[in-house]
Design an enzyme around this catalytic site. Structure first.
Site, mmCIF file in Angstrom:
data_model
loop_
_atom_site.group_PDB
_atom_site.id
_atom_site.type_symbol
_atom_site.label_atom_id
_atom_site.label_comp_id
_atom_site.label_asym_id
_atom_site.label_seq_id
_atom_site.Cartn_x
_atom_site.Cartn_y
_atom_site.Cartn_z
ATOM 1 N N ASP A 113 6.387 1.102 6.671
ATOM 2 C CA ASP A 113 4.989 0.811 6.432
ATOM 3 C C ASP A 113 4.470 1.729 5.729
ATOM 4 O OD1 ASP A 113 2.403 -0.368 6.825
ATOM 5 O OD2 ASP A 113 2.311 0.726 8.704
ATOM 6 N N GLU B 197 -9.936 3.996 6.318
ATOM 7 C CA GLU B 197 -11.281 3.205 5.820
ATOM 8 C C GLU B 197 -11.029 2.545 4.727
ATOM 9 O OE1 GLU B 197 -14.002 2.417 8.004
ATOM 10 O OE2 GLU B 197 -12.697 3.604 9.384
ATOM 11 N N ASP C 85 -0.195 4.340 1.004
ATOM 12 C CA ASP C 85 -0.807 5.453 1.853
ATOM 13 C C ASP C 85 0.182 5.147 3.422
ATOM 14 O OD1 ASP C 85 -2.145 3.135 2.372
ATOM 15 O OD2 ASP C 85 -3.614 4.378 3.653
ATOM 16 N N HIS D 123 3.762 3.242 12.636
ATOM 17 C CA HIS D 123 2.669 4.091 13.411
ATOM 18 C C HIS D 123 3.286 4.829 14.574
ATOM 19 C CE1 HIS D 123 -0.850 1.501 11.721
ATOM 20 N NE2 HIS D 123 0.101 1.515 10.851
ATOM 21 N N HIS E 215 0.762 -1.245 -0.036
ATOM 22 C CA HIS E 215 -0.065 -0.144 -0.039
ATOM 23 C C HIS E 215 0.793 1.277 -0.025
ATOM 24 C CE1 HIS E 215 0.426 0.945 4.438
ATOM 25 N NE2 HIS E 215 0.410 -0.345 4.496
ATOM 26 N N GLU F 281 -5.177 1.776 2.934
ATOM 27 C CA GLU F 281 -5.051 0.563 3.903
ATOM 28 C C GLU F 281 -4.991 1.225 5.306
ATOM 29 O OE1 GLU F 281 -3.258 -2.054 6.592
ATOM 30 O OE2 GLU F 281 -2.327 -0.229 6.076
ATOM 31 N N GLU F 282 -4.495 2.397 5.655
ATOM 32 C CA GLU F 282 -4.332 2.991 6.900
ATOM 33 C C GLU F 282 -5.631 3.672 7.697
ATOM 34 O OE1 GLU F 282 -1.717 2.077 8.548
ATOM 35 O OE2 GLU F 282 0.045 2.205 7.580
#
Length: 447
Positions: free
Chosen positions: A123, A157, A91, A419, A89, A154-155
């Site tokens: 990530d 909705e 994003d 994160h 992903h 992905e991170e």
């Protein structure tokens, strides 16, 4: 090529791979609502360009009802070759200043430890460049049929599950390679075989019609914030295990962590105890965990001498592979509704029921991936779980029921800090993962 030849060729490609990673880190592609959309679209465009140049000449944005578009492409392989779907992903999470970054999150920074720091470094922009490096190794002509799906939401909705359900034919394959994971430690290969799911809800506690003077009414009138605090403490027993009737738990069979290793990985403060019982691996991958991830009440800055009439919290519970997310969420809701102190009124609103996932480990694709990891890293490969959830996996399995899954990537648990502040990746881990993916495709083609 033999394994040493593969490693040498991939090593020669690494300057371009690192350059790609650094360029992509510098684009703040935060997909969360309220953030600037332009960088996300710019990230999508650059990602599309890079994968087209790497061999996915038909790669394109796919139409979705809302949100940032996924990128899809396909390269036909030799007749009779297996089909592999690559996932990553583009994003990223926000990078708040309050998290305590020691370098600019949007400036890729190589530090003394050799790691590259920046939001998305692990990530999952490391996953993107792992796929790019593998494609460049094959000169854009892999020995199997490749399909590509790169997600842009992905991170937050995700809009990809509905897209997969609407277009299942695009995802028919023999093997999904999900490059959005990592080893526990750099240089020690593991196959991720289990993901915990995630259920969540909000709970609101009410005790009064309106605020009251704490001096006049305190001692008899119940404070909603104190009632909420007492309710939250019932979610765990004295050891820190989840204390909700009906939730699923079990032992972990596979790689483990020592308590000292876990303390170092988590940067725990001196004197603070670990919570829970069983092995560390049991607690991380085979037993549920629960957290209050947000609370709404009066801030310290706005506080005054009043008793609170209302307080709310958002509760997230990680659930174990093999459990039913709807039943686990129902057990959480029932507990909150039945454990309020002092007769306080409780309103619970269910929010999320993301399923856990267990990887099938008895197929030829998994065996080939495990052998490829061992060759790439030069040591035997173990098995580990992950506390993170990827609800998309069940949707992909539904679209292609006979397909196998490989979950791996350069995001090591010990140091990557995904994160969180000072997210980073070890470029040598990316190099080894590119080698592993090259060897995997070669083994699949031979088989």
């Amino acid at each position: 090529m033999t394994s040493p030849d593969v490693k040498a060729t991939v090593h020669a490609l690494m300057p371009s791979v690192v350059a790609d990673l650094e360029e992509l880190i510098a684009i703040p592609s935060i997909s969360f609502p309220g953030y600037d959309a332009e960088p996300v679209h710019r990230m999508a465009e650059r990602t599309l360009e890079k994968f087209r140049m790497a061999g996915f000449t038909d790669a394109r944005f796919m139409d979705v009802p809302s949100g940032y578009p996924p990128i899809y492409g396909e390269i036909p392989g030799p007749e009779g070759a297996p089909t592999v779907v690559l996932y990553a992903h583009y994003d990223v999470q926000p990078a708040l200043e309050s998290q305590g970054w020691t370098s600019d999150p949007w400036t890729p920074t190589r530090k003394e430890d050799g790691r590259i720091y920046g939001r998305g470094a692990s990530d999952d922009k490391s996953g993107l460049v792992t796929h790019l490096g593998m494609m460049r190794y094959f000169g854009g002509k892999p020995p199997v049929t490749l399909r590509l799906i790169l997600e842009g939401m992905e991170e937050t909705e995700s809009n990809l599950e509905e897209f997969v359900e609407t277009n299942p034919e695009l995802f028919e394959c023999d093997l999904f390679v999900i490059c959005d994971m990592g080893n526990i430690r750099v240089g020690d290969p593991v196959m991720t075989t289990a993901l915990r799911g995630d259920v969540s809800c909000t709970v609101t506690v009410r005790t009064l019609e309106h605020p009251l003077h704490s001096g006049v009414f305190g001692g008899a009138a119940p404070d909603a914030m104190m009632a909420l605090a007492r309710l939250l403490t019932t979610l765990q027993d004295d050891a820190g295990d989840v204390a909700i009737d009906g939730v699923t738990k079990g032992p972990w069979e596979g790689a483990d962590l020592s308590e000292d290793d876990f303390r170092a990985m988590a940067d725990m403060l001196p004197g603070v105890d670990l919570i829970g019982t069983g092995t560390v691996a049991d607690r991380l991958w085979a037993k549920p965990s629960i957290n209050a991830i947000g609370i709404d009440t009066t801030s310290i800055a706005d506080s005054s001498n009043v008793i609170h009439p209302q307080a709310s919290a958002k509760i997230s519970m990680r659930i174990v592979p093999g459990s039913d997310p709807k039943k686990e969420l129902a057990a959480l809701v029932a507990h909150l509704e039945s454990h309020a102190p002092w007769g306080a009124q409780v309103e619970v609103t269910p929010m999320k029921a993301a399923p856990p996932y267990r990887v099938r480990t008895d197929g030829p694709g998994y065996a080939a991936a495990r052998a490829a990891m061992a060759e790439a890293f030069g040591k035997a490969c173990d098995e580990a779980g992950s506390g993170g959830s990827i609800p998309l996996l069940q949707t992909l399995e539904d679209a292609s029921p006979s397909a196998e899954f490989v979950l791996w990537g350069p995001e090591d648990t010990a140091q990557a800090r995904i994160h969180a502040s000072d997210e980073s990746v070890d470029p040598e881990e990316i190099e080894r993962m590119i080698v592993a993916q090259v060897l995997l495709l070669e083994k699949l083609a031979e088989g």
